[in-house]
Write a protein that holds these residues in place. Structure first.
Motif, PDB file in Angstrom:
ATOM      1  N   LYS A   1      -4.112  -4.036  -2.984  1.00 44.25           N
ATOM      2  CA  LYS A   1      -2.825  -3.742  -2.356  1.00 44.25           C
ATOM      3  C   LYS A   1      -1.772  -3.367  -3.395  1.00 44.25           C
ATOM      4  O   LYS A   1      -0.989  -2.426  -3.205  1.00 44.25           O
TER       5      LYS A   1
ATOM      6  N   GLU B   1       1.043  -2.616   6.015  1.00 46.40           N
ATOM      7  CA  GLU B   1       1.144  -3.935   5.377  1.00 46.40           C
ATOM      8  C   GLU B   1      -0.216  -4.387   4.872  1.00 46.40           C
ATOM      9  O   GLU B   1      -0.341  -4.897   3.762  1.00 46.40           O
ATOM     10  N   GLU B   2      -1.253  -4.210   5.715  1.00 41.34           N
ATOM     11  CA  GLU B   2      -2.608  -4.554   5.299  1.00 41.34           C
ATOM     12  C   GLU B   2      -3.290  -3.295   4.738  1.00 41.34           C
ATOM     13  O   GLU B   2      -2.720  -2.209   4.754  1.00 41.34           O
TER      14      GLU B   2
ATOM     15  N   ASP C   1       0.211   0.102  -3.536  1.00 38.07           N
ATOM     16  CA  ASP C   1       1.668   0.163  -3.443  1.00 38.07           C
ATOM     17  C   ASP C   1       2.293   0.912  -4.608  1.00 38.07           C
ATOM     18  O   ASP C   1       3.358   1.515  -4.471  1.00 38.07           O
TER      19      ASP C   1
END
Length: 227
Positions: free
Chosen positions: A71, A27-28, A75
């Motif tokens: 991020k 997530e991080e 992703d």
């Protein structure tokens, strides 16, 4: 894929560039690997940064919109580069140029390579902090003059990007060569099997020419009766 990952690991581990592998599923922003050059540049030991939110991307000096952009690139397995201010392990501020680059290890298997360059304090912008050490950095920047500093900073960024691109180019060529060698080995095994089959048609045992025999070949499987 193990051979390719071992090859990539060797390239990254012994590189003089501060490198990491970024976890694409966390997530991080988390790292799954860092090399000794990363530890030396940042002061963070591998056990301090792996498989947990990396302090390189956390802290009062880090802009959250920059982290969000990193991020998003992670992703979507996209290339990106961003500069950010942070503290090293000793508490000293530094400006870090971070690249994220996807590398195809084998078809369908991609790893995210991180390159983390500590920029020269003399060429860095003033840190957005009020620490005692920060004033010294800002004074050195001002003394160097804005126009000259910008030109030298651009040259430094260009040189760092060239170093990173040379590493990526070498890694991709090495991985491609590894894949070619694996394919060539596979083809030679198949060709060897059919050569044996042709020999079998000229008088060898018939049970040695069926599909089960091919499945027992070393690369395709274990072969019971090898010459």
């Amino acid at each position: 894929m193990d051979k390719e990952m071992n090859l990539l690991g060797s390239l990254l581990r012994y590189s003089s560039l501060p490198l990491s592998l970024i976890n694409p599923e966390a997530e991080e922003l988390e790292l799954s690997f860092v090399n000794p050059a990363f530890e030396k540049a940042t002061g963070y030991r591998a056990e301090d940064v792996l498989d947990r939110p990396c302090p390189l991307f956390d802290g009062p000096a880090v802009k959250q919109n920059t982290i969000s952009e990193l991020k998003i690139a992670r992703d979507h397995c996209k290339r990106i580069s961003r500069t950010l201010w942070n503290y090293d392990a000793s508490g000293r501020p530094f400006e870090c140029l971070t690249y994220i680059d996807p590398i195809t290890v084998t078809p369908g298997n991609i790893v995210l390579l991180g390159c983390h360059f500590m920029l020269s304090p003399e060429l860095s912008s003033s840190p957005p902090l009020t620490h005692t050490e920060d004033t010294g950095v800002a004074d050195r920047v001002s003394a160097n003059g804005p126009s000259g500093r910008e030109s030298e900073r651009a040259a430094e960024l260009h040189d760092l990007e060239n170093q990173k691109d040379e590493l990526l180019d070498y890694a991709r060529k090495a991985l491609l060569r590894c894949l070619e060698m694996r394919r060539n080995t596979l083809y030679s095994r198949i060709d060897l099997y059919f050569n044996r089959r042709r020999g079998n048609l000229l008088g060898a045992e018939p049970q040695d020419v069926d599909a089960a025999a091919m499945a027992r070949d070393p690369l395709l499987g274990q072969r019971e009766n090898q010459a």
